[in-house]
Design a protein around this motif. Structure first.
Motif, PDB file in Angstrom:
ATOM      1  N   ALA A 184     -30.988   8.777 -44.162  1.00 35.27           N
ATOM      2  CA  ALA A 184     -31.261   7.652 -43.357  1.00 35.27           C
ATOM      3  C   ALA A 184     -30.336   6.445 -43.406  1.00 35.27           C
ATOM      4  O   ALA A 184     -30.499   5.990 -44.306  1.00 35.27           O
ATOM      5  CB  ALA A 184     -32.515   7.522 -42.830  1.00 35.27           C
ATOM      6  N   ARG A 185     -29.528   6.001 -42.469  1.00 36.89           N
ATOM      7  CA  ARG A 185     -28.985   4.827 -42.528  1.00 36.89           C
ATOM      8  C   ARG A 185     -28.449   4.348 -41.322  1.00 36.89           C
ATOM      9  O   ARG A 185     -28.361   4.963 -40.280  1.00 36.89           O
ATOM     10  CB  ARG A 185     -27.582   5.180 -43.488  1.00 36.89           C
ATOM     11  CG  ARG A 185     -26.604   6.347 -42.525  1.00 36.89           C
ATOM     12  CD  ARG A 185     -25.594   6.569 -43.461  1.00 36.89           C
ATOM     13  NE  ARG A 185     -24.627   7.489 -43.056  1.00 36.89           N
ATOM     14  CZ  ARG A 185     -23.924   8.254 -43.524  1.00 36.89           C
ATOM     15  NH1 ARG A 185     -23.986   8.306 -44.758  1.00 36.89           N
ATOM     16  NH2 ARG A 185     -22.961   9.029 -42.962  1.00 36.89           N
ATOM     17  N   ARG A 186     -28.015   3.064 -41.152  1.00 38.20           N
ATOM     18  CA  ARG A 186     -27.434   2.486 -40.113  1.00 38.20           C
ATOM     19  C   ARG A 186     -25.995   1.946 -40.174  1.00 38.20           C
ATOM     20  O   ARG A 186     -25.564   2.192 -41.445  1.00 38.20           O
ATOM     21  CB  ARG A 186     -28.030   1.147 -39.647  1.00 38.20           C
ATOM     22  CG  ARG A 186     -29.387   1.705 -38.812  1.00 38.20           C
ATOM     23  CD  ARG A 186     -30.210   0.612 -38.001  1.00 38.20           C
ATOM     24  NE  ARG A 186     -29.332   0.020 -37.324  1.00 38.20           N
ATOM     25  CZ  ARG A 186     -29.481  -1.220 -36.364  1.00 38.20           C
ATOM     26  NH1 ARG A 186     -30.879  -1.291 -36.704  1.00 38.20           N
ATOM     27  NH2 ARG A 186     -28.639  -1.787 -35.934  1.00 38.20           N
ATOM     28  N   CYS A 187     -25.240   1.498 -39.337  1.00 41.66           N
ATOM     29  CA  CYS A 187     -23.804   1.003 -39.650  1.00 41.66           C
ATOM     30  C   CYS A 187     -23.755  -0.338 -38.790  1.00 41.66           C
ATOM     31  O   CYS A 187     -24.562  -0.403 -37.976  1.00 41.66           O
ATOM     32  CB  CYS A 187     -22.815   2.104 -38.988  1.00 41.66           C
ATOM     33  SG  CYS A 187     -21.293   1.562 -38.701  1.00 41.66           S
ATOM     34  N   ASP A 188     -22.868  -1.172 -39.414  1.00 39.76           N
ATOM     35  CA  ASP A 188     -22.787  -2.463 -38.636  1.00 39.76           C
ATOM     36  C   ASP A 188     -21.319  -2.642 -37.910  1.00 39.76           C
ATOM     37  O   ASP A 188     -21.077  -3.841 -37.696  1.00 39.76           O
ATOM     38  CB  ASP A 188     -22.846  -3.737 -39.607  1.00 39.76           C
ATOM     39  CG  ASP A 188     -21.805  -3.828 -40.658  1.00 39.76           C
ATOM     40  OD1 ASP A 188     -20.838  -2.981 -40.547  1.00 39.76           O
ATOM     41  OD2 ASP A 188     -21.598  -4.852 -41.541  1.00 39.76           O
ATOM     42  N   CYS A 189     -20.844  -1.512 -37.550  1.00 37.08           N
ATOM     43  CA  CYS A 189     -19.448  -1.714 -36.776  1.00 37.08           C
ATOM     44  C   CYS A 189     -20.074  -2.142 -35.573  1.00 37.08           C
ATOM     45  O   CYS A 189     -21.080  -2.274 -35.039  1.00 37.08           O
ATOM     46  CB  CYS A 189     -18.815  -0.234 -36.576  1.00 37.08           C
ATOM     47  SG  CYS A 189     -19.894   0.913 -35.464  1.00 37.08           S
ATOM     48  N   SER A 190     -19.028  -2.426 -34.573  1.00 33.11           N
ATOM     49  CA  SER A 190     -19.499  -3.377 -33.407  1.00 33.11           C
ATOM     50  C   SER A 190     -20.259  -2.170 -32.267  1.00 33.11           C
ATOM     51  O   SER A 190     -21.057  -2.721 -31.864  1.00 33.11           O
ATOM     52  CB  SER A 190     -17.985  -3.589 -32.583  1.00 33.11           C
ATOM     53  OG  SER A 190     -17.246  -2.400 -32.305  1.00 33.11           O
TER      54      SER A 190
ATOM     55  N   GLY B 107     -19.574  -0.713 -41.753  1.00 32.86           N
ATOM     56  CA  GLY B 107     -18.673   0.023 -40.575  1.00 32.86           C
ATOM     57  C   GLY B 107     -17.696  -0.987 -40.260  1.00 32.86           C
ATOM     58  O   GLY B 107     -16.554  -0.712 -39.671  1.00 32.86           O
ATOM     59  N   GLN B 108     -17.781  -2.388 -40.413  1.00 33.93           N
ATOM     60  CA  GLN B 108     -16.693  -3.297 -40.302  1.00 33.93           C
ATOM     61  C   GLN B 108     -15.468  -3.290 -40.960  1.00 33.93           C
ATOM     62  O   GLN B 108     -14.477  -3.516 -40.640  1.00 33.93           O
ATOM     63  CB  GLN B 108     -17.241  -4.624 -40.297  1.00 33.93           C
ATOM     64  CG  GLN B 108     -18.318  -4.905 -39.271  1.00 33.93           C
ATOM     65  CD  GLN B 108     -18.787  -6.525 -39.322  1.00 33.93           C
ATOM     66  OE1 GLN B 108     -18.369  -7.295 -39.774  1.00 33.93           O
ATOM     67  NE2 GLN B 108     -19.966  -6.462 -38.889  1.00 33.93           N
ATOM     68  N   ALA B 109     -15.637  -2.849 -42.308  1.00 34.42           N
ATOM     69  CA  ALA B 109     -14.919  -2.089 -43.175  1.00 34.42           C
ATOM     70  C   ALA B 109     -14.886  -0.689 -43.323  1.00 34.42           C
ATOM     71  O   ALA B 109     -15.583  -0.244 -44.506  1.00 34.42           O
ATOM     72  CB  ALA B 109     -14.747  -3.033 -44.547  1.00 34.42           C
TER      73      ALA B 109
ATOM     74  N   ARG C  53     -19.007   1.441 -48.339  1.00 41.17           N
ATOM     75  CA  ARG C  53     -19.867   0.101 -48.939  1.00 41.17           C
ATOM     76  C   ARG C  53     -20.983  -0.275 -48.168  1.00 41.17           C
ATOM     77  O   ARG C  53     -21.187   0.282 -46.927  1.00 41.17           O
ATOM     78  CB  ARG C  53     -18.723  -1.167 -48.838  1.00 41.17           C
ATOM     79  CG  ARG C  53     -17.587  -0.564 -49.731  1.00 41.17           C
ATOM     80  CD  ARG C  53     -16.724  -2.176 -49.681  1.00 41.17           C
ATOM     81  NE  ARG C  53     -16.314  -2.670 -48.566  1.00 41.17           N
ATOM     82  CZ  ARG C  53     -14.962  -3.493 -48.394  1.00 41.17           C
ATOM     83  NH1 ARG C  53     -14.352  -3.531 -49.405  1.00 41.17           N
ATOM     84  NH2 ARG C  53     -14.957  -3.932 -47.183  1.00 41.17           N
ATOM     85  N   VAL C  54     -21.878  -0.735 -48.996  1.00 44.46           N
ATOM     86  CA  VAL C  54     -23.383  -0.961 -48.302  1.00 44.46           C
ATOM     87  C   VAL C  54     -23.219  -2.771 -47.732  1.00 44.46           C
ATOM     88  O   VAL C  54     -22.658  -3.489 -48.511  1.00 44.46           O
ATOM     89  CB  VAL C  54     -24.557  -1.011 -49.186  1.00 44.46           C
ATOM     90  CG1 VAL C  54     -25.741  -1.469 -48.778  1.00 44.46           C
ATOM     91  CG2 VAL C  54     -24.491   0.532 -49.697  1.00 44.46           C
TER      92      VAL C  54
END
Length: 140
Positions: free
Chosen positions: A27-33, A115-117, A126-127
């Motif tokens: 389980a995870r999320r991503c911070d891309c747009s 997710g931005q990088a 990377r976390v």
């Protein structure tokens, strides 16, 4: 340790059988747009680990940026069910909230990937942080 589960969108038009790699432990999320706005927690299925049991005609596809990732939604209720990953097109991310009997609120801690990088751009995953959820007792 693979695990097969049933999943569906909110209205039930799309029904999936998903074979998860390591169950709910991925389980995870991503911070891309896109993922920031979507807000879903995902778990990992292999490229052959998604079977559309019903409603393939109800699925709609969204792509952006490099057009590598394929994000699938129910065209009736709008719920995101799964996506083919940009970071590894041989994997799918499955919306944990669509899996029968599971809620993202069952997980006290969820890793957020950077997710931005994006790992496909910078060469490493990377976390970015960690989301936590703590249930509060509801007053009677």
């Amino acid at each position: 340790m693979t695990e097969t589960r049933e999943a569906a969108c909110h209205c039930g038009a799309v029904r999936l059988r998903v074979t998860l790699v390591h169950g709910l432990h991925t389980a995870r999320r991503c911070d891309c747009s896109f993922c920031t706005m979507r807000g879903a927690v995902t778990v990992t299925a292999t490229g052959d680990g998604i079977e559309v049991v019903a409603g393939e005609d109800a699925l709609t596809l969204y792509r952006f940026n490099t057009n590598t990732a394929q994000h699938y939604f129910c065209r009736h209720c709008g719920i995101y069910t799964h996506h083919r990953r940009r970071s590894d097109p041989n994997e799918y991310g499955v919306n944990i909230a669509c899996i029968e009997g599971v809620s993202p609120f069952d997980l006290p801690l969820v890793v957020v990937n950077d997710g931005q990088a994006h790992p496909s751009d910078v060469g490493a995953s990377r976390v970015a942080g960690v989301l936590t959820y703590t249930r509060q007792d509801t007053p009677e």
